[in-house]
Design an enzyme around this catalytic site. Structure first.
Site, PDB file in Angstrom:
ATOM      1  N   SER A   1       0.824  -1.202   0.000  1.00 39.05           N
ATOM      2  CA  SER A   1       0.000   0.000   0.000  1.00 39.05           C
ATOM      3  C   SER A   1       0.862   1.258   0.000  1.00 39.05           C
ATOM      4  O   SER A   1       1.951   1.271   0.599  1.00 39.05           O
ATOM      5  CB  SER A   1      -0.875   0.009   1.262  1.00 39.05           C
ATOM      6  OG  SER A   1      -1.497   1.258   1.435  1.00 39.05           O
TER       7      SER A   1
ATOM      8  N   TYR B   1      -1.959  -0.248  10.184  1.00 29.99           N
ATOM      9  CA  TYR B   1      -2.146  -0.838   8.853  1.00 29.99           C
ATOM     10  C   TYR B   1      -0.888  -0.654   8.013  1.00 29.99           C
ATOM     11  O   TYR B   1      -0.350  -1.615   7.444  1.00 29.99           O
ATOM     12  CB  TYR B   1      -3.344  -0.190   8.149  1.00 29.99           C
ATOM     13  CG  TYR B   1      -3.440  -0.552   6.685  1.00 29.99           C
ATOM     14  CD1 TYR B   1      -3.857  -1.815   6.291  1.00 29.99           C
ATOM     15  CD2 TYR B   1      -3.094   0.362   5.697  1.00 29.99           C
ATOM     16  CE1 TYR B   1      -3.927  -2.162   4.942  1.00 29.99           C
ATOM     17  CE2 TYR B   1      -3.165   0.029   4.353  1.00 29.99           C
ATOM     18  CZ  TYR B   1      -3.577  -1.231   3.982  1.00 29.99           C
ATOM     19  OH  TYR B   1      -3.637  -1.571   2.646  1.00 29.99           O
TER      20      TYR B   1
END
Length: 183
Positions: free
Chosen positions: A123, A147
């Site tokens: 990501s 995350y």
């Protein structure tokens, strides 16, 4: 393809099935996004003889070991993840379990079963806050959420497995992906 029922994963599934590849999809239908919509994402491939769905969590080592053992898997496209920056602040352990431990489980199985290529969905969140725009692959990463830290940690495990076991690995850092089937 792990996470093959998700937004990006289901498009990869459809494309590979259409090209005639045998596609094995692993998904646990995590409720963070609608499981019903994820099942609909697979409608186009569900009845194709080249497609098979295995409902499993990427942390289920026994089930995935049997899955790898029973199938000749050449490539792994690892799209499965616990998603959501904000939610990761509330439940950081769920993110380390899925995004780090689950990735490590797949890397270890890929090593044992001599997978020829491993593609990992990371990501853009790994960059954190940076004034170096546009981002480049060598832009320093400074994750600022659980995350992002879990994705960066998984990237590091990919690097280690590539180095130690000579597994060709590609890490893709997706930025705000949108299109059909997206939220």
């Amino acid at each position: 393809i792990t996470g093959g029922a998700g937004f990006i994963g289901s498009h990869i599934v459809d494309r590979l099935v259409k090209l005639g590849y045998n596609v094995l999809c692993v998904d646990n239908f995590d409720p963070y996004y609608s499981p019903e919509l994820k099942r609909q994402n697979l409608n186009a491939s569900m009845n194709n003889e080249n497609f098979r769905l295995i409902e499993a969590d990427i942390n289920d080592h026994e089930k995935l070991h049997e899955f790898f053992k029973a199938n000749k898997i050449d490539k792994v496209i690892h799209m499965a993840a616990k998603a959501g920056v904000r939610a990761s602040i509330e439940e950081p352990f769920a993110y380390t379990q899925t995004n780090i431990d689950g990735t490590l489980n797949l890397l270890e199985l890929s090593r044992r079963f001599k997978v020829k290529n491993f593609i990992f969905a990371s990501s853009s969140s790994v960059y954190g806050i940076s004034n170096n725009i546009p981002f480049k692959e060598n832009t320093p990463s400074r994750p600022i959420s659980p995350y992002a830290a879990s994705k960066k940690s998984a990237e590091m495990f990919c690097h280690v497995y590539s180095h130690l076991y000579n597994i060709p690995i590609t890490c893709l850092r997706f930025f705000t992906v949108y299109g059909p089937r997206g939220r």
